[in-house]
Design an enzyme around this catalytic site. Structure first.
Site, PDB file in Angstrom:
ATOM      1  N   SER A   1      25.403-112.095 -19.352  1.00 52.95           N
ATOM      2  CA  SER A   1      24.412-112.656 -18.701  1.00 52.95           C
ATOM      3  C   SER A   1      24.419-113.884 -17.817  1.00 52.95           C
ATOM      4  O   SER A   1      23.579-113.765 -16.873  1.00 52.95           O
ATOM      5  CB  SER A   1      23.351-112.945 -20.040  1.00 52.95           C
ATOM      6  OG  SER A   1      22.924-111.883 -20.629  1.00 52.95           O
TER       7      SER A   1
ATOM      8  N   THR B   1      19.806-113.077 -28.121  1.00 56.90           N
ATOM      9  CA  THR B   1      20.532-111.834 -28.525  1.00 56.90           C
ATOM     10  C   THR B   1      20.959-111.845 -29.862  1.00 56.90           C
ATOM     11  O   THR B   1      20.394-112.754 -30.821  1.00 56.90           O
ATOM     12  CB  THR B   1      21.756-111.395 -27.769  1.00 56.90           C
ATOM     13  OG1 THR B   1      22.244-110.287 -27.887  1.00 56.90           O
ATOM     14  CG2 THR B   1      22.595-112.696 -27.838  1.00 56.90           C
TER      15      THR B   1
ATOM     16  N   LYS C   1      16.916-111.982 -32.582  1.00 57.96           N
ATOM     17  CA  LYS C   1      15.757-111.232 -31.665  1.00 57.96           C
ATOM     18  C   LYS C   1      14.532-111.317 -32.547  1.00 57.96           C
ATOM     19  O   LYS C   1      13.444-111.277 -32.018  1.00 57.96           O
ATOM     20  CB  LYS C   1      16.021-109.865 -31.179  1.00 57.96           C
ATOM     21  CG  LYS C   1      17.051-109.926 -30.092  1.00 57.96           C
ATOM     22  CD  LYS C   1      17.324-108.597 -29.213  1.00 57.96           C
ATOM     23  CE  LYS C   1      18.245-108.620 -28.562  1.00 57.96           C
ATOM     24  NZ  LYS C   1      18.551-107.329 -27.811  1.00 57.96           N
TER      25      LYS C   1
ATOM     26  N   ASP D   1      14.087-105.512 -22.984  1.00 53.36           N
ATOM     27  CA  ASP D   1      15.006-104.677 -23.299  1.00 53.36           C
ATOM     28  C   ASP D   1      14.570-103.140 -22.921  1.00 53.36           C
ATOM     29  O   ASP D   1      15.317-102.265 -22.397  1.00 53.36           O
ATOM     30  CB  ASP D   1      15.761-104.713 -24.844  1.00 53.36           C
ATOM     31  CG  ASP D   1      16.755-105.653 -25.025  1.00 53.36           C
ATOM     32  OD1 ASP D   1      17.520-105.797 -24.038  1.00 53.36           O
ATOM     33  OD2 ASP D   1      16.797-106.208 -26.225  1.00 53.36           O
TER      34      ASP D   1
ATOM     35  N   GLY E   1      21.204 -94.071 -33.661  1.00 55.92           N
ATOM     36  CA  GLY E   1      20.870 -95.265 -34.075  1.00 55.92           C
ATOM     37  C   GLY E   1      19.476 -95.824 -34.283  1.00 55.92           C
ATOM     38  O   GLY E   1      18.793 -95.080 -33.748  1.00 55.92           O
TER      39      GLY E   1
ATOM     40  N   GLY F   1      18.915 -99.376 -35.051  1.00 54.94           N
ATOM     41  CA  GLY F   1      18.750-100.742 -35.019  1.00 54.94           C
ATOM     42  C   GLY F   1      17.956-101.329 -33.985  1.00 54.94           C
ATOM     43  O   GLY F   1      17.076-100.736 -33.585  1.00 54.94           O
TER      44      GLY F   1
ATOM     45  N   ALA G   1      18.431-102.549 -30.914  1.00 53.95           N
ATOM     46  CA  ALA G   1      18.269-101.816 -29.596  1.00 53.95           C
ATOM     47  C   ALA G   1      17.674-100.535 -29.449  1.00 53.95           C
ATOM     48  O   ALA G   1      16.875-100.244 -28.569  1.00 53.95           O
ATOM     49  CB  ALA G   1      19.798-101.765 -29.091  1.00 53.95           C
TER      50      ALA G   1
ATOM     51  N   GLY H   1      26.008 -98.877 -20.485  1.00 55.60           N
ATOM     52  CA  GLY H   1      24.792 -99.572 -20.670  1.00 55.60           C
ATOM     53  C   GLY H   1      24.576-100.747 -19.882  1.00 55.60           C
ATOM     54  O   GLY H   1      23.992-101.427 -19.879  1.00 55.60           O
TER      55      GLY H   1
END
Ligand code: NAP
Length: 508
Positions: free
Chosen positions: A253, A296, A300, A336, A362, A364, A366, A474
């Site tokens: 970032s 992050t 979050k 996101d 997934g 989670g 994200a 990604g």
């Protein structure tokens, strides 16, 4: 706020090696510190020549092991090395060491007298390599001997709170030349924002790639300090932003945001600031006047109760990755989902996901943003997750199907295989050999978007590509979510049209 000088710490085994580093970084430094404790014994005999071999001022330091250095012989031998460095002073001061670092408990009057007689300025230092130093003002008062000395305190913070305290205490110090450093990743901000601490010097090391020994934990190389963190231009008006998380190992970032500021020509800087608890980063932000935060893992969700207001999308997703001040209040939102949607549509060359049957691997943090994005783009999805309960909960929020992440789901995965979006950390560094769907054989028609970006090709991406599938990692999601944050933080468009996305992708 002072303009700190940039010092390159030299920890080579030979003077030649040190000179190579001086030449490499010459354009980015104001002075160097010769760490004579790192030299071989025969090279230590030659240190008197060193100031004449370079064209920048030099500090002479012989650091003991207990202070984070390499020197393990007695104080008598240490004093002898220092005496060798000071001997036969030249009338031309540039041929002598400009500074000598003497620890607070170093008590050899003849060395101090020689330094004063030859116009060599004393840096009176105190190091705590195992924990923080409290009450900086009293500590400096205790160290004070002569007015012309520079007082250096370097410590290892146990948490970000120790660093916040240092910045708060530094504001109240009476005007003296000081060097204040919190070491390690918690203290990284003290390296870049040394001017805010009124530090006379910020210390740097040659880059890791050069194979040089890092002089102290948390130091970066002077070129990165100048180019990425725009160190020379940081002043009272610089707006500060940060990314936080824990442990926040290797984040891209700062590259995305700082490049954006430089291209947009705005006076801002963006730092990595690890924090173990959300309260700590919020306290640090108010102490330093930080304008915006990227958030992050693992904060979050846990940071949300501390905010004054939260966007409807972040509430629906259940996490905030972006915090900034809006009308004096702390506002949280989530970029996101939109960053993912932009990156995905760019990759697919589509306007929406209508008619596509999509697998989300997934469930989670994200995956929550991904599911929100897929639903907003009108895709039909099935969520596959190790823990079925989590898959069920996330799927029910959007009317998606769900299934367990194992071989029993391979037929269902085949049915939802127009697009497969991989959102688990499986295959991420440091375990690139892992595959989240080893039971699934790609046929070649599938499109795979893996939100992992390190490594740039995961094991599952390689399998899909070998079968003839289109694949993407990604990194584009990371850049797009960062670009949206940039817009919230600065009120300006991210300069992505200038080909910056491609440029950053190549540099990473
Ligand atoms: P998270 O909240 O911890 O979720 C992890 C998910 O992976 C959960 O669904 C978990 O399943 C599953 N999982 C973890 N280990 C597993 C294993 N050994 N076997 C099977 N399933 C496993 O993590 P996150 O925040 O969503 O992040 C996930 C990844 O996305 C990370 O690699 C992160 O770097 C990446 N990411 C990328 C971007 C980007 O901009 N490109 C943005 C955010 C995140 P259970 O529910 O069963 O535990």
């Amino acid at each position: 706020m002072v303009k700190s000088k940039i010092c390159l710490c030299l920890t080579g085994k030979t003077l030649d090696e040190d000179i190579r580093y001086v030449n490499k970084y010459r354009d980015f430094i104001d002075l160097v510190e010769l760490r004579a404790d790192c030299l071989t014994e025969d090279q230590q005999l030659k240190i008197r020549e060193f100031p004449q071999m370079i064209d920048v001022p030099a500090i002479l330091t012989v650091r003991r092991k207990s202070d984070g250095g390499n020197f393990s012989a007695g104080e008598g031998s240490r004093a002898v090395i220092m005496a060798k460095g000071l001997a036969y002073a030249n009338l031309d001061k540039t041929k002598n060491f400009a500074y000598i670092d003497l620890e607070d408990d170093f008590n050899v009057p003849s060395i101090e007298e020689a330094a004063r007689a030859f116009g060599i300025r004393i840096i009176r230092s105190f190091h705590n390599i195992t924990g923080p130093v409290q009450h900086i003002e009293f500590k400096i008062q205790g160290m004070s001997r002569f007015n012309d000395e520079i007082y250096k305190i370097a410590f290892k913070p146990n948490s970000l709170s120790d660093v916040s305290r240092l910045f708060k205490e530094a504001e109240k110090l009476e005007k003296k030349d000081v060097i204040l450093i919190a070491m390690g990743s918690f203290g990284f901000a003290t390296r870049v924002l040394s001017g805010k601490l009124n530090s006379f010097i910020t210390f740097t090391s040659p880059s890791h790639e050069s194979g040089a020994l890092q002089a102290a934990p948390g130091q970066i190389d002077p070129e990165t300090l100048c180019k990425l963190y725009n160190f020379r231009n940081i002043n009272e008006d610089t707006k500060i932003f940060a990314v936080t998380g824990f442990p926040l190992a290797a984040t891209k970032s700062p590259l995305i945001h700082n490049k954006g500021y430089q291209l947009a020509g705005i006076n801002c800087v963006y730092l990595p600031v690890p924090a173990a608890r959300p309260e700590e980063i919020l306290d640090f932000s108010s102490a330093l006047g930080i304008r915006g935060l990227s958030v992050t893992v693992p904060h979050k969700e846990t940071i949300m109760p501390f905010l004054d207001d939260i966007s409807p999308s972040a509430i629906k997703i259940g996490s905030c990755n972006t915090i900034f001040r809006k009308n004096g209040k702390l506002y949280g939102t989530n970029t996101d989902a939109d960053g993912f949607s932009k990156a995905l549509l760019d990759f697919l060359g589509r306007k929406n996901l209508k008619g596509m049957k999509i697998s989300i691997i997934g469930a989670g943090g994200a995956a929550k943003a991904v599911a929100y994005g897929v639903h907003a783009l009108r895709g039909k999805a099935c969520i596959f997750n190790r823990s079925l309960e989590k898959a069920k909960k996330l799927a029910s929020a959007y009317g998606f199907k769900f299934a367990s992440l194992d071989i029993s789901s391979s037929n269902l995965l085949s049915k939802y295989s127009d697009l497969i979006i991989q959102t688990t950390p499986i295959g991420m560094l440091p375990e690139p050999d892992k595959d989240p769907i080893p039971f699934y054989s790609f046929k070649g028609h599938e499109i795979l978007y893996d939100i992992i970006y390190e490594p740039s090709e995961t094991k599952v991406m390689k399998r899909a590509r070998d079968a003839g599938c289109r694949v993407s990692n990604g990194f584009s999601m990371l850049v797009h979510q960062g670009a949206l944050q940039f817009e919230f933080f600065t009120g300006m468009q991210y300069p992505i049209d200038n080909g910056l996305l491609e440029k950053i992708t190549k540099e990473k």
